[in-house]
Design a protein around this motif. Structure first.
Motif, PDB file in Angstrom:
ATOM      1  N   UNK A  13       0.826  -1.210   0.000  1.00  0.00           N
ATOM      2  CA  UNK A  13       0.000   0.000   0.000  1.00  0.00           C
ATOM      3  C   UNK A  13       0.860   1.260   0.000  1.00  0.00           C
ATOM      4  N   UNK A  14       1.936   1.246   0.789  1.00  0.00           N
ATOM      5  CA  UNK A  14       2.848   2.393   0.820  1.00  0.00           C
ATOM      6  C   UNK A  14       3.514   2.577  -0.541  1.00  0.00           C
ATOM      7  N   UNK A  15       3.947   1.483  -1.154  1.00  0.00           N
ATOM      8  CA  UNK A  15       4.587   1.546  -2.476  1.00  0.00           C
ATOM      9  C   UNK A  15       3.620   2.106  -3.511  1.00  0.00           C
ATOM     10  N   UNK A  16       2.351   1.674  -3.458  1.00  0.00           N
ATOM     11  CA  UNK A  16       1.341   2.164  -4.394  1.00  0.00           C
ATOM     12  C   UNK A  16       1.072   3.654  -4.167  1.00  0.00           C
ATOM     13  N   UNK A  17       1.025   4.065  -2.909  1.00  0.00           N
ATOM     14  CA  UNK A  17       0.817   5.475  -2.598  1.00  0.00           C
ATOM     15  C   UNK A  17       1.932   6.338  -3.158  1.00  0.00           C
ATOM     16  N   UNK A  18       3.173   5.885  -3.018  1.00  0.00           N
ATOM     17  CA  UNK A  18       4.308   6.627  -3.570  1.00  0.00           C
ATOM     18  C   UNK A  18       4.267   6.647  -5.102  1.00  0.00           C
ATOM     19  N   UNK A  19       3.806   5.545  -5.700  1.00  0.00           N
ATOM     20  CA  UNK A  19       3.663   5.499  -7.156  1.00  0.00           C
ATOM     21  C   UNK A  19       2.645   6.543  -7.621  1.00  0.00           C
ATOM     22  N   UNK A  20       1.510   6.623  -6.940  1.00  0.00           N
ATOM     23  CA  UNK A  20       0.491   7.611  -7.299  1.00  0.00           C
ATOM     24  C   UNK A  20       1.032   9.029  -7.115  1.00  0.00           C
ATOM     25  N   UNK A  21       1.724   9.259  -6.000  1.00  0.00           N
ATOM     26  CA  UNK A  21       2.261  10.591  -5.706  1.00  0.00           C
ATOM     27  C   UNK A  21       3.230  11.061  -6.785  1.00  0.00           C
ATOM     28  N   UNK A  22       4.094  10.162  -7.226  1.00  0.00           N
ATOM     29  CA  UNK A  22       5.164  10.540  -8.149  1.00  0.00           C
ATOM     30  C   UNK A  22       4.719  10.487  -9.609  1.00  0.00           C
ATOM     31  N   UNK A  23       3.885   9.517  -9.955  1.00  0.00           N
ATOM     32  CA  UNK A  23       3.593   9.256 -11.372  1.00  0.00           C
ATOM     33  C   UNK A  23       2.215   9.716 -11.836  1.00  0.00           C
ATOM     34  N   UNK A  24       1.285   9.938 -10.939  1.00  0.00           N
ATOM     35  CA  UNK A  24      -0.085  10.262 -11.339  1.00  0.00           C
ATOM     36  C   UNK A  24      -0.525  11.575 -10.698  1.00  0.00           C
ATOM     37  N   UNK A  25      -0.109  12.668 -11.280  1.00  0.00           N
ATOM     38  CA  UNK A  25      -0.339  13.970 -10.681  1.00  0.00           C
ATOM     39  C   UNK A  25      -1.825  14.306 -10.529  1.00  0.00           C
ATOM     40  N   UNK A  26      -2.652  13.900 -11.486  1.00  0.00           N
ATOM     41  CA  UNK A  26      -4.077  14.223 -11.429  1.00  0.00           C
ATOM     42  C   UNK A  26      -4.785  13.467 -10.299  1.00  0.00           C
ATOM     43  N   UNK A  27      -4.376  12.235 -10.072  1.00  0.00           N
ATOM     44  CA  UNK A  27      -4.991  11.415  -9.026  1.00  0.00           C
ATOM     45  C   UNK A  27      -4.409  11.706  -7.645  1.00  0.00           C
ATOM     46  N   UNK A  28      -3.250  12.324  -7.641  1.00  0.00           N
ATOM     47  CA  UNK A  28      -2.488  12.526  -6.400  1.00  0.00           C
ATOM     48  C   UNK A  28      -3.281  13.275  -5.330  1.00  0.00           C
ATOM     49  N   UNK A  29      -3.929  14.389  -5.705  1.00  0.00           N
ATOM     50  CA  UNK A  29      -4.616  15.209  -4.715  1.00  0.00           C
ATOM     51  C   UNK A  29      -5.812  14.488  -4.086  1.00  0.00           C
ATOM     52  N   UNK A  30      -6.437  13.566  -4.839  1.00  0.00           N
ATOM     53  CA  UNK A  30      -7.599  12.843  -4.321  1.00  0.00           C
ATOM     54  C   UNK A  30      -7.202  11.609  -3.515  1.00  0.00           C
ATOM     55  N   UNK A  31      -6.169  10.904  -4.000  1.00  0.00           N
ATOM     56  CA  UNK A  31      -5.812   9.622  -3.368  1.00  0.00           C
ATOM     57  C   UNK A  31      -4.836   9.788  -2.211  1.00  0.00           C
ATOM     58  N   UNK A  32      -3.813  10.600  -2.372  1.00  0.00           N
ATOM     59  CA  UNK A  32      -2.729  10.694  -1.381  1.00  0.00           C
ATOM     60  C   UNK A  32      -3.096  11.663  -0.267  1.00  0.00           C
TER      61      UNK A  32
END
Length: 321
Positions: free
Chosen positions: A103-122
């Motif tokens: 889960x932590x690895x996926x969160x970091x992936x979203x933070x770094x690679x998915x800027x549009x999803x970052x604000x909603x998910x992270x």
């Protein structure tokens, strides 16, 4: 005849792991919970949850199982019902530890690679929800563990210790359960962590190339660029945690493969057998993975390192003065 070498090693190894790992995880929980390490609330949630899961693995695996069996074999904790419950809890917390790393690895992936999803998910709220779901599913998945164990021996009509039922490897429903357990931990986590890390590294390399192109060839500007510095810190923390997990779980992962594709069985009990030695070595390395994150934070996060030094110095100062 003396005890097998692997057992002698375990009798020394596990007390050391408990002595180092339990205080380390407790300090990690205290330091991170204070929220003064320049980490986002989302990251802090995951790291605290991972440290708590690792702490519980050390309590139920190392102390209440390994050390208890080695030094206190005939206490009430070794009655078969209590032993079975302890093993079920052990597997629950191991799964929590593993899947929280995913889960932590996926969160970091979203933070770094998915800027549009970052604000909603992270967010802290999402992190709390993910942690709750992971823990709940880990409990539900491992409840059957309690029912696959039988007494290792009967002394004065009292069932002692735990042993996997022989029928576990032949009855279709238990065979299916073993396959499910092996697929969910550690096959899927291994694949997900490797895949997410590969995608994250690829994204960072490409983004850094673009940023270097925009900044030009001025090395001093590149060195001072805060965006690239943040990415560098994120990737160091991510790769240190997930890389440590992969390395320390590799032997156990190999054992799972052997069990699934050969006639080998878990917990055979012949400690001179090469597979059993490899299996026990895998367990030792797996428990070591519950101690490493504190040292990773200390090496990679300067604020955490400073807080850790201060907490260690205070008791020492009281003792000295």
């Amino acid at each position: 005849m003396g005890q097998p070498v692997i057992i002698q090693i375990e009798h020394i190894y596990y007390p050391i792991i408990a002595t180092v790992g339990i205080p380390a995880n407790l300090l990690t929980i205290v330091i991170l919970s204070r929220g003064s390490c320049d980490l986002s609330k989302c990251i802090t949630r995951y790291l605290v949850a991972m440290a708590a899961a690792d702490l519980l693995v050390l309590v139920f695996d190392v102390i209440l199982y390994e050390i208890k069996d080695a030094y206190f074999p005939y206490t009430f904790l070794n009655y078969t019902p209590i032993c079975s419950l302890n093993l079920a809890l052990l597997f629950i917390f191991v799964d929590c530890s593993v899947w929280l790393t995913v889960a932590f690895t996926f969160d970091r992936f979203i933070t770094i690679c998915c800027q549009k999803l970052r604000t909603k998910y992270c967010t802290e709220k999402t992190a709390a929800l993910v942690i709750a779901v992971v823990c709940t599913l880990s409990v539900l998945e491992n409840v059957p563990i309690y029912f696959i164990l039988e007494p290792r021996k009967i002394i004065d009509n009292v069932p002692w210790s735990c042993y996997v039922k022989s029928s576990f490897y032949t009855i279709p429903i238990w065979v299916a359960f073993l396959w499910m357990e092996s697929i969910l931990t550690p096959f899927v986590p291994f694949v997900l962590i490797l895949l997410l890390n590969a995608l994250t590294i690829r994204h960072i390399v490409l983004a850094n190339r673009v940023r270097r192109g925009l900044l030009g060839n001025n090395n001093s500007e590149i060195h001072k660029d805060p965006e690239m510095e943040n990415r560098r810190k994120s990737i160091i923390l991510l790769l240190s945690i997930s890389g440590s997990f992969i390395l320390l779980w590799m032997v156990s992962f190999t054992c799972y493969i052997c069990v699934q594709f050969t006639d080998t069985q878990f917990m055979v009990g012949n400690y001179n057998d090469p597979f059993t030695i490899m299996e026990q070595t895998g367990y030792m390395l797996r428990t070591l993975s519950c101690c490493t994150n504190t040292f990773i934070y200390a090496l990679s996060q300067s604020k955490f390192r400073d807080k850790l030094k201060n907490m260690i110095k205070r008791p020492l100062a009281l003792i000295m003065y």
